[in-house]
Design an enzyme around this catalytic site. Sequence first.
Site, PDB file in Angstrom:
ATOM      1  N   GLU A  81       0.827  -1.213   0.000  1.00 52.50           N
ATOM      2  CA  GLU A  81       0.000   0.000   0.000  1.00 52.50           C
ATOM      3  C   GLU A  81       0.861   1.263   0.000  1.00 52.50           C
ATOM      4  O   GLU A  81       0.563   2.234  -0.706  1.00 52.50           O
ATOM      5  CB  GLU A  81      -0.938  -0.006   1.201  1.00 52.50           C
ATOM      6  N   GLU A  88       1.685   6.283  -7.106  1.00 53.21           N
ATOM      7  CA  GLU A  88       0.606   7.182  -7.532  1.00 53.21           C
ATOM      8  C   GLU A  88       1.048   8.638  -7.454  1.00 53.21           C
ATOM      9  O   GLU A  88       0.781   9.423  -8.369  1.00 53.21           O
ATOM     10  CB  GLU A  88      -0.640   6.957  -6.686  1.00 53.21           C
TER      11      GLU A  88
END
Length: 133
Positions: A81, A88
């Site tokens: 994560e 991102e």
Amino acid sequence: MAEPAAPHPARRRPPEGLWRRRVASFGHAVRGVWSALRSEVHLRLHAAATVAVIGLGFYYGISRLEWALVALAVAGVWTAELVNTAIEALTDLASPAYHPLAGRAKDVAAGAVLLAALGALVVGALVFGPRLF
């Protein structure tokens, strides 16, 4: 007359400021985790799941091996994560406008999180399933 031998490499004193930089790097890492926790809903869900799994582990008194498996599964999900969040952010910086390769990078990173979460789910089912059912 021979010169005295140089000290063994493991016994050399670290360069001045090395320890300070290493300690500071831990601070940067902790700041990164907190930043991701504040900004990423999915990471907060993983945090809640982590707390629940730790609570279940204590409640059921799981073995050391089971703790190790649970810890590895939790660490794998958190790592995936956090890496996804970093990818991102960098993708958004490098490609503010939509680009197919940017989308692909984000999708692949999200896929890594999905696989880590599914693996953790399997570990959880194997460790806690017999105790719950």
